[in-house]
Design an enzyme around this catalytic site. Structure first.
Site, PDB file in Angstrom:
ATOM      1  N   CYS A  52     -24.323 -40.004   2.774  1.00  0.00           N
ATOM      2  CA  CYS A  52     -22.800 -41.131   2.986  1.00  0.00           C
ATOM      3  C   CYS A  52     -22.863 -42.013   4.554  1.00  0.00           C
ATOM      4  O   CYS A  52     -21.513 -41.940   4.565  1.00  0.00           O
ATOM      5  CB  CYS A  52     -22.006 -39.674   2.653  1.00  0.00           C
ATOM      6  SG  CYS A  52     -22.538 -38.658   4.678  1.00  0.00           S
TER       7      CYS A  52
HETATM    8  O1  KQY Z   1     -19.602 -38.325   2.655  1.00  0.00           O
HETATM    9  C1  KQY Z   1     -19.190 -37.275   3.228  1.00  0.00           C
HETATM   10  N1  KQY Z   1     -20.064 -36.566   3.154  1.00  0.00           N
HETATM   11  C2  KQY Z   1     -18.711 -38.093   4.512  1.00  0.00           C
HETATM   12  C3  KQY Z   1     -17.317 -36.694   4.824  1.00  0.00           C
HETATM   13  C4  KQY Z   1     -16.711 -37.283   5.894  1.00  0.00           C
HETATM   14  C5  KQY Z   1     -16.442 -36.258   6.971  1.00  0.00           C
HETATM   15  C6  KQY Z   1     -15.027 -36.584   8.025  1.00  0.00           C
HETATM   16  N2  KQY Z   1     -15.393 -35.861   8.920  1.00  0.00           N
END
Ligand code: KQY
Length: 365
Positions: free
Chosen positions: A356
């Site tokens: 991500c």
């Molecule tokens: O896609 C993801 N795992 C992003 C997570 C965002 C977390 C923001 N605190």
């Protein structure tokens, strides 16, 4: 560059699979102190490590806020491009453009972004700078874009095989903070229109305690069409066990768009990773941002690895299953170099993972 008033499906564009040859990778630099401990300093080292590792295989661009430009430029080698792009946090897969291709042209899909749930259960406020990232990427690389003002989606909540299949979770795509005005069927229609897929495989839930409402990219990945990995544990006392078992049943019994039965490989998770007191103390408490309390379980998994042109970039958690993951990747990807990232815990502490924080830019194919 233009905003296109049509859909990729109508125009003959499709989203390629992660494993297809692509032109490069995009990332964003972490800094916000209510998400990253110690103002992001430990995480920045690991983000730099990820950027350098991927840059060995394909060009990487790191987007950074103006007040961190000099620091990021100093911490990352000159082989990696560092540019100023305003952002609210560091999740390029989720707020960046999803790219589609047609054989001679690349276009961007610019979904609405609301920080994983907006005012219902989003993870920070505001998020408007993140919502502009996809448009800026498209303009920087000179591609036209489809914008969906009324459809919230993050790139980490979809995995495609490039041959007509997308895998998603109900936990995420049917969550109250994203598109409550749409039925499941209407969501399916939007995925078909903008990814140009025919088959949607719905898993129920993602990794236990994943703050994204169970993004698929932390529990599942396509190795190639017809072959996938699924995050797994044999520990029946772990709440992850039932979740993974349910996914396994669905994946094993749902043919893909080409009618293939998926070959599912079990990718063992590390043992539960909990936030320590020291880690918790390093995060600023801000109303509206997700708290990081001592003892909270993080969504640790190896399924969120990044597929580079010649490599697999996967997280190391200082866990015996690091080696097990490497062994499986060596078997599944004999033609790619397998590269582990030390200190991936720092990315996990911000609520995310390697997949991500990266977004691929496809080749014109
Ligand atoms: O896609 C993801 N795992 C992003 C997570 C965002 C977390 C923001 N605190």
């Amino acid at each position: 560059m233009n905003k296109i008033n049509s859909t990729p499906e109508k125009d003959g564009f499709r989203m390629p699979g992660e494993f297809e040859k692509h032109d490069g990778c995009w990332m964003i630099w972490p800094q916000r102190p209510d998400n990253w401990r110690l103002g992001g300093k430990p995480a920045q080292k690991v983000f730099a490590r990820v950027a350098e590792a991927i840059n060995k295989f394909e060009p990487v661009t790191v987007c950074v806020n103006y007040d961190q430009y000099e620091n990021a430029r100093d911490m990352i080698s000159n082989d990696v491009r560092v540019i100023e792009v305003s952002n609210d946090d560091a999740w390029m897969r989720d707020c960046g453009a999803t790219f589609v291709v047609n054989g001679s042209e690349v276009r961007g899909v610019d979904w609405a972004f609301n920080a994983w749930g907006g005012l219902v259960d989003g993870l920070y406020f505001p998020w408007h700078k993140d919502d502009f990232v996809a448009q800026k990427m498209c303009e920087l690389i000179g591609v036209n874009r489809y914008r969906l003002d009324d459809f919230v989606l993050e790139g980490g909540s979809i995995h495609v095989d490039g041959e007509g299949t997308v895998v998603v979770t109900e936990e995420c795509l049917l969550s109250a903070g994203r598109n409550p005005h749409l039925t499941k069927e209407e969501i399916e229609e939007t995925l078909k229109d903008y990814l140009n897929v025919e088959k949607i495989i719905w898993l129920k839930r993602g990794i236990f305690n994943d703050e994204t409402n169970g993004h698929v990219d932390n529990i599942f990945n396509f190795v190639r069409p017809g072959v996938c990995v699924l995050a797994w544990t044999d520990d029946k006392n772990d709440p992850q066990y039932e979740i993974s078992k349910e996914c396994y049943e669905i994946l094993s019994n749902t043919p893909d768009a080409k009618g293939r039965k998926l070959e599912v490989h079990k990718l063992y998770t590390p043992k539960p990773v909990l936030i320590t007191a020291k880690e918790s103390e390093g995060v600023d408490a801000v109303n509206g941002s997700i708290p990081r309390a001592e003892g909270d379980r993080l969504a640790a998994s190896y399924a969120n690895y990044y597929t580079a042109n010649g490599g697999i970039i996967f997280p190391l958690f200082d866990d015996p299953n690091d080696e097990k993951a490497r062994t499986l990747f060596e078997k599944l990807y004999p033609d790619r170099e397998i590269v582990g990232i030390e200190g991936a815990r720092e990315i996990l502490l911000g609520g995310g993972n390697i997949h991500c924080i990266t977004q691929q830019q496809p080749s014109v194919q």
